[in-house]
Design an enzyme around this catalytic site. Structure first.
Site, PDB file in Angstrom:
ATOM      1  N   GLU A  49      55.160  38.021  51.514  1.00  0.00           N
ATOM      2  CA  GLU A  49      54.380  37.285  52.508  1.00  0.00           C
ATOM      3  C   GLU A  49      54.778  35.816  52.518  1.00  0.00           C
ATOM      4  O   GLU A  49      54.806  35.187  51.458  1.00  0.00           O
ATOM      5  CB  GLU A  49      52.889  37.426  52.181  1.00  0.00           C
ATOM      6  N   GLU A  69      50.804  44.591  50.438  1.00  0.00           N
ATOM      7  CA  GLU A  69      51.456  44.609  49.127  1.00  0.00           C
ATOM      8  C   GLU A  69      51.897  46.014  48.723  1.00  0.00           C
ATOM      9  O   GLU A  69      52.992  46.205  48.193  1.00  0.00           O
ATOM     10  CB  GLU A  69      50.529  44.019  48.059  1.00  0.00           C
ATOM     11  N   PHE A 107      50.131  36.113  44.454  1.00  0.00           N
ATOM     12  CA  PHE A 107      49.266  35.894  43.292  1.00  0.00           C
ATOM     13  C   PHE A 107      49.263  37.173  42.451  1.00  0.00           C
ATOM     14  O   PHE A 107      49.150  38.268  42.999  1.00  0.00           O
ATOM     15  CB  PHE A 107      47.838  35.559  43.715  1.00  0.00           C
ATOM     16  N   ASP A 145      47.062  38.427  40.902  1.00  0.00           N
ATOM     17  CA  ASP A 145      45.837  39.200  41.126  1.00  0.00           C
ATOM     18  C   ASP A 145      46.057  40.328  42.122  1.00  0.00           C
ATOM     19  O   ASP A 145      45.294  41.291  42.141  1.00  0.00           O
ATOM     20  CB  ASP A 145      44.740  38.279  41.679  1.00  0.00           C
ATOM     21  N   PHE A 146      47.091  40.186  42.975  1.00  0.00           N
ATOM     22  CA  PHE A 146      47.295  41.202  44.014  1.00  0.00           C
ATOM     23  C   PHE A 146      48.140  42.376  43.526  1.00  0.00           C
ATOM     24  O   PHE A 146      48.382  43.315  44.278  1.00  0.00           O
ATOM     25  CB  PHE A 146      47.940  40.593  45.266  1.00  0.00           C
ATOM     26  N   ILE A 147      48.596  42.331  42.284  1.00  0.00           N
ATOM     27  CA  ILE A 147      49.322  43.514  41.778  1.00  0.00           C
ATOM     28  C   ILE A 147      48.389  44.718  41.728  1.00  0.00           C
ATOM     29  O   ILE A 147      48.851  45.854  41.739  1.00  0.00           O
ATOM     30  CB  ILE A 147      49.951  43.302  40.381  1.00  0.00           C
ATOM     31  N   HIS A 176      42.058  34.735  42.063  1.00  0.00           N
ATOM     32  CA  HIS A 176      43.361  34.080  42.214  1.00  0.00           C
ATOM     33  C   HIS A 176      43.808  33.407  40.919  1.00  0.00           C
ATOM     34  O   HIS A 176      44.564  32.428  40.960  1.00  0.00           O
ATOM     35  CB  HIS A 176      43.307  33.022  43.321  1.00  0.00           C
TER      36      HIS A 176
HETATM   37  C1  LIG Z   1      45.655  40.934  49.318  1.00  0.00           C
HETATM   38  C2  LIG Z   1      45.998  39.522  49.547  1.00  0.00           C
HETATM   39  N1  LIG Z   1      47.257  39.201  49.862  1.00  0.00           N
HETATM   40  C3  LIG Z   1      47.599  37.922  50.091  1.00  0.00           C
HETATM   41  C4  LIG Z   1      46.667  36.926  50.011  1.00  0.00           C
HETATM   42  C5  LIG Z   1      47.060  35.467  50.217  1.00  0.00           C
HETATM   43  N2  LIG Z   1      46.484  35.007  51.493  1.00  0.00           N
HETATM   44  C6  LIG Z   1      45.328  34.342  51.524  1.00  0.00           C
HETATM   45  S1  LIG Z   1      44.827  34.028  53.100  1.00  0.00           S
HETATM   46  C7  LIG Z   1      46.196  34.782  53.718  1.00  0.00           C
HETATM   47  C8  LIG Z   1      46.401  34.852  55.199  1.00  0.00           C
HETATM   48  C9  LIG Z   1      45.264  35.547  55.853  1.00  0.00           C
HETATM   49  O1  LIG Z   1      45.468  35.569  57.222  1.00  0.00           O
HETATM   50  P1  LIG Z   1      44.330  36.106  58.161  1.00  0.00           P
HETATM   51  O2  LIG Z   1      43.809  37.385  57.610  1.00  0.00           O
HETATM   52  O3  LIG Z   1      44.877  36.151  59.523  1.00  0.00           O
HETATM   53  O4  LIG Z   1      43.153  35.051  58.018  1.00  0.00           O
HETATM   54  P2  LIG Z   1      43.164  33.522  58.463  1.00  0.00           P
HETATM   55  O5  LIG Z   1      43.586  32.741  57.272  1.00  0.00           O
HETATM   56  O6  LIG Z   1      44.063  33.392  59.612  1.00  0.00           O
HETATM   57  O7  LIG Z   1      41.739  33.260  58.806  1.00  0.00           O
HETATM   58  C10 LIG Z   1      47.010  35.268  52.717  1.00  0.00           C
HETATM   59  C11 LIG Z   1      48.281  35.971  52.919  1.00  0.00           C
HETATM   60  C12 LIG Z   1      45.363  37.309  49.648  1.00  0.00           C
HETATM   61  N3  LIG Z   1      44.410  36.400  49.486  1.00  0.00           N
HETATM   62  N4  LIG Z   1      45.052  38.597  49.443  1.00  0.00           N
END
Ligand SMILES: Cc1ncc(C[n+]2csc(CCOP(=O)(O)OP(=O)(O)O)c2C)c(N)n1
Ligand SMILES: Cc1ncc(C[n+]2csc(CCOP(=O)(O)OP(=O)(O)O)c2C)c(N)n1
Ligand SMILES: [Mg+2]
Ligand SMILES: [Mg+2]
Lengths: 335, 337, 337, 335
Positions: free
Chosen positions: D39, D70, D93, D95-97, D139
């Site tokens: 990502e 993931e 992160f 934590d996401f494993i 996180h």
């Molecule tokens: C499972 C997971 N993967 C990756 C992340 C890291 N992360 C945090 S916010 C985000 C983007 C989220 O995008 P969206 O769902 O469109 O929400 P927005 O921030 O646009 O409100 C990511 C990849 C996470 N928190 N959880």
């Protein structure tokens, strides 16, 4: 019809599977917020037939067949638990907890703490462990160490029908997410189980056999292996104590350490992979707690560091057996 | 909910019921409250008073407000990393929110949760969640309870369009539809997940991903609070009646960066794009204009709302800043219930 | 592939190309081979010669055969717990398969995998898989490689309709469509996952779950090998050309239990239902009838195919039974490459 | 532009993040089957900016932004690895494993064994660990112990820019699934890193500082903590040896045990949860291997058994610090 209806006589012997079912049935009668969900739990009563009859008594609103969505229905259970239910989730093979790790670890285990104690997650996950069923690498693992590693979860590994019933009832009444591991090979094992209500408190080890020369600290089906080995050891004049922690978290360190102090030797037996698993934690607890009393290093015996093979002669050597435990204990006692 | 103090409107046209008018004005006020709250969050960050980061909801206020106004206090919501707006719209107190954002003992979670984990049983807030899509199961489970206990509640699951990448969403939508659960999945499509445009990560049609599982799905202009509210009301009423889950796709935009530290954004989106959303599609500006057009409010009254709420939020910040940290001994409380 | 020995046909009508005719006869032979293989598996179980369990493919042969006949040898497949048919159709040797099923050293996986893990690089078989939907990622990844290395290969992912419950399927379909990968997802809907009917676990419309992600999706009678083949060919050719992934929904039925030990099935499905599928919709019977109608084969020739393959499978079983177990010292070989 | 182009001078100091990026860039230049997916890895170069510039050099076919899937893209990487690629998967992160456990454990780790050695899975998962960033419970975790527990996987925890580069290059060339954990707090740490090609072999511990009185066995960023504590200890006349296993699997037991034998005291430092984790395994290995030489029980210092709290004063006490390590070591040495 659930076995609990059968009788109230004292020396009632039922199987491990029946004990699990009885615990569930009694708790479901007692508390209408207890429900069961999982794959093939309803009409089929699970592939292991552990839940047979529950659908008939409690109906399909409380014994719920789900799609093959381990993450989805575990997550659903977390939310249900937060809002007033006491769901018991059934994960058919312990190998599939891989799919629930996010729901269990990042959600269930943390909700209470992250909310400053405001939300609770009183749910139980029942799942299985254990090899030697010729089910190969993806259906034979004992992955309970992962959950033991996670603050916020409690982890139970019952080794007898009596403990299974009492611990499962305690788990259902507990206000935390609890994971309950059943060894598939133990479902048919019989034992004495009171027909009525009782619980076994979490966090209390049980000495399954007392002895003087060596402590065999064993979990789940390894308790039977330890008891078998103890009998063999007796014949050569070695008195082995068999200690079953019963719950991996909370862990009754005191009882384990006392036993090791008394005997001055300890072997840890667990069917999970040996490296970075339960045997390491217990060995380390004892090596520290009984440091000045041990005559020999604590010995660890877990599953070999290989994916579980299918071929019977190979699979059989990957886990501790009465024979290998006997040999190890004999050697340790210098006989 | 932010107490709606004095009524800022001047005259109301005959065609709107007084109930409707009160709703519009309440929604206006709520949107402004969220925006003012977030402005203070940004300020706290800039002043280096806030530990960690925060994800601002500015630009997306119409969604949380339009939907939460269609809910009862006892209904449930789950929220996201970008969750301040949802929590406020469901009735959270700014004092306790700011305290939580600063890690203070008085915060909603005794300082243990922080910005991404605001939770509050009193307002049905099951918790913001820092795992993308992490609360989809929880919201579905709350709806499961509602159905089982027949308590007539509905659960709303807010998530960004990035959560469409998580398989568990499809698992729980399937479960919700099979069990006919009163849950509404609200997708806030602000076009970006972190620094990546949704078209790079989202094949096919978003709405079809819900209808494929049999959900009643609708899209709506996420910048138009009245439209959001109307759609939400229909799906929420339907779910409450037992007709099953719904899905709302709200198209929206976040004005700020992914988080407060994401300042230079030109490598992933243009200033021009930001500008046009802010000027042409702002939910507060546009509702304000409409209220004036409809003679439901006048400009000074609306300005007053802004001023009042700005003052209120500043006071809330002061409360939080002055409030003490938890005692170190609390660190291992609340691990187990 | 099962060597097609002597040509069993007698006359061929002018309307079919000789290529087509050869294909039909090959597909007939392959389906019979799978059925005979599985009959021996059942027999091994009954005779208590097989460790563990096995999941028979009997009744579903048209799918594996119709699809694998549309693939090149170098193309990839991934398979399931009910995988013998896929492996054979892709060209596996019955000798090495039986040896594996008995845990013998000569087996495809040196006895380490067993029934649910047959894998074979020589025939592009990336492996059967005992995790429901466990190979969806792997198949998609093989297609990723094909695109990256421009090796012109296609990957086919077989799975039962139970796998529709696994979120990862939607994650990888999205990835496949975004990256325009040459992968075909083949859903074998035999109406049951273990002991539960698919309507109890599957909301909405299966095909829409693929089209929602932009995949080219089609359903087909999974008991009609010619129909399966035609559909497969279209989607495979399209994928190979770079036009992106496909999804085929094959409606089918398993004649036996979920696994060899599932004998009393009346609590979840009726004998009547089983009977009607076996008599009216059997893929081998029906293709046989058609071949005879079309004068592409006569009954004795078809019977001969059955007899030949039965004999061949029995010999393969003998080979496997006589073959030695691995040495215990091999247990910790192959953990790391 | 990747730093590796900057120069070839000997005493080049670069950051940990730059070392990681350089390893990737060099391997991608060397082998066109190496690609990166995750990502926000492309234009953004990850939120930590570790991968900045790689997209520009290698293009979007090899530096691939994925959806937030993931499980999906990790699974895709397994299949890609089996068929000729060497994918490097980025899990933002650690934590996401949780979401990748099925793909990593039931697939990646087992494919080689289950296929009797026929298929290989040469992939790398890069992910992060470490707390104290005020990121709260979801996180901040260090969950590497889970992967260490699983046969078929290799696990690396680099503690310096030098090791990060050399170990990551070795990981990419390894024919097995390897998980590479980077502490988020270390990205800006500088260190000496040769500009050219070199690898650090997996399975070799490194003695980061020699000493006589006590062994501090530390992983990842805890190595810095140990070194800091060692400096403080020196001032009160205690000579601490700091040993970094560098790879948790394969594990260089010998070096760890030798050090403990020499000093007769050992503290294990790891940022994962202390219970049932890395500290247990290492403590147990040493308690066994140096049994007859230890003057005191092996001491374990990991993360407190609580979900990581957000509030700074709380978070700060959940992990070992120079001060707490210093105190523990001093006490152990009886000073
Ligand atoms: C499972 C997971 N993967 C990756 C992340 C890291 N992360 C945090 S916010 C985000 C983007 C989220 O995008 P969206 O769902 O469109 O929400 P927005 O921030 O646009 O409100 C990511 C990849 C996470 N928190 N959880
Ligand atoms: C992730 C996972 N959950 C559950 C199981 C247990 N299981 C094995 S086969 C099966 C049913 C599969 O049904 P389907 O996909 O329709 O395939 P079929 O058996 O009908 O061919 C189940 C639930 C499993 N192997 N993997
Ligand atoms: Mg977004
Ligand atoms: Mg099926």
């Amino acid at each position: 019809m659930p076995e609990s209806a059968v009788g109230t006589e004292k020396d009632r012997e039922i199987t491990f599977a029946q004990a699990v079912r009885e615990a569930l049935a009694e708790e479901m009668r007692r508390d209408s917020t207890v429900c069961i969900m999982g794959e093939d739990v309803a009409e089929a009563g699970t592939p292991f037939k552990v839940l047979s009859g529950l659908l008939e008594e409690f109906g399909k609103d409380r014994v719920i067949d789900t799609p093959i969505s381990e993450a989805g229905f575990t997550g659903l259970a977390v939310g249900a638990a937060m809002t007033g239910m006491r769901p018991v989730v059934d994960i058919m093979f312990g190998d599939f907890i891989t799919l629930t790790m996010d729901q269990m670890v990042n959600q269930a285990a943390k909700v209470h703490y992250m909310s400053g104690g405001k939300w609770k997650v009183p749910m139980v996950m029942r799942t299985t462990l254990g090899a030697t069923r010729r089910s190969a690498a993806q259906h034979s693992q004992s992955l309970h160490a992962w959950f033991c590693h996670v603050p916020g979860l409690k982890v139970i590994l019952p080794s007898t029908p009596y403990d299974a019933k009492g611990l499962l009832k305690a788990a259902i009444r507990d206000d935390n997410p609890v994971v309950f591991f059943e060894d598939k090979m133990m479902y048919k094992m019989k034992g004495n189980v009171p027909a009525g209500d009782y619980t076994v408190p979490l966090g209390l080890a049980d000495i399954k056999r007392t002895g003087e020369d060596i402590s065999l600290i064993a979990t789940s089906s390894m308790v039977q292996v330890a008891l078998g080995a103890a009998t063999m050891l007796e014949e050569i004049g070695i008195s082995a104590e068999v200690v079953d922690p019963r719950t991996m978290w909370p862990l009754d360190e005191k009882t384990l350490i006392e036993s090791a102090k008394k005997t001055s030797r300890a072997i840890i037996l667990d069917e999970g992979y040996e490296r970075y698993g339960v045997t390491a934690e217990l060995a380390s607890v004892i090596a520290t707690g009984a440091f000045y009393d041990l005559d020999a290093p604590v010995k660890r015996m877990g599953a070999m560091h290989v994916p579980i093979p299918f071929s019977p002669p190979l699979e059989d050597v990957t886990v501790p057996t009465e024979q290998t435990v006997f040999e190890a204990a004999r050697k340790m006692c210098g006989k | 909910m932010i107490p709606s103090n004095d009524n800022p409107m001047t005259t109301a046209t005959e065609t709107k019921s007084s109930q409707d008018v009160a709703l519009y004005l309440r929604m206006y006020r709520q949107m402004v409250a969220i925006r003012q709250f977030e402005a203070q969050v940004n300020d706290l960050y800039t002043r280096a008073l806030m530990p960690g980061l925060a994800h601002l909801y500015i630009g997306e206020e119409a969604i949380a407000v339009g939907i939460c106004e269609a809910l009862e206090r006892s209904d449930y919501i789950t929220s996201t990393h970008r969750g301040h707006g949802h929590c406020l719209a469901k009735g959270a107190s700014p004092n306790l929110m700011f305290a939580e954002l600063l890690g203070k003992r008085a915060g909603y979670c005794k300082g243990k949760g922080g910005s991404m984990h605001i939770a509050d049983p009193a307002t049905g807030n099951l918790g913001a969640n820092a795992i993308v899509c992490g609360s989809a199961g929880i919201a579905t489970g709350a709806a499961f309870t509602a159905k089982h206990l027949k308590n007539n509640r509905v659960a709303v699951c807010f998530f960004g369009e990035g959560a469409l990448g998580q398989g568990v969403l499809y698992e729980v939508m399937n479960l919700a539809q099979l069990f006919k659960l009163p849950v509404i999945y609200v997708c806030e499509n602000n076009s970006y997940s972190e620094y990546t445009h949704f078209l790079e990560t989202t094949a096919g049609e978003i709405l079809l991903r819900a209808t494929a599982f049999g959900l009643d799905a609708e899209d709506v202009d996420g910048q138009d609070v009245r439209a959001v509210h109307t759609t939400a009301k229909r799906l929420i009423d339907r779910a409450r009646k037992g007709d099953g889950p719904g899905f709302i796709l709200c198209n929206t935009y976040r004005y700020h960066g992914h988080h407060v530290g994401d300042i230079n954004r030109e490598y992933y989106r243009s200033k021009q794009e930001e500008h046009s959303w802010k000027t042409e599609r702002d939910p507060i500006l546009n509702l304000g204009k409409w209220l004036i057009e409809q003679k439901l409010a006048d400009a000074p009254a609306l300005e007053l709302v802004g001023n009042e709420l700005e003052a209120e939020m500043k006071k809330a910040v002061e409360f939080a800043v002055a409030s003490p940290y938890p005692d170190v001994s609390e660190v291992n409380e609340d691990v187990y219930a």
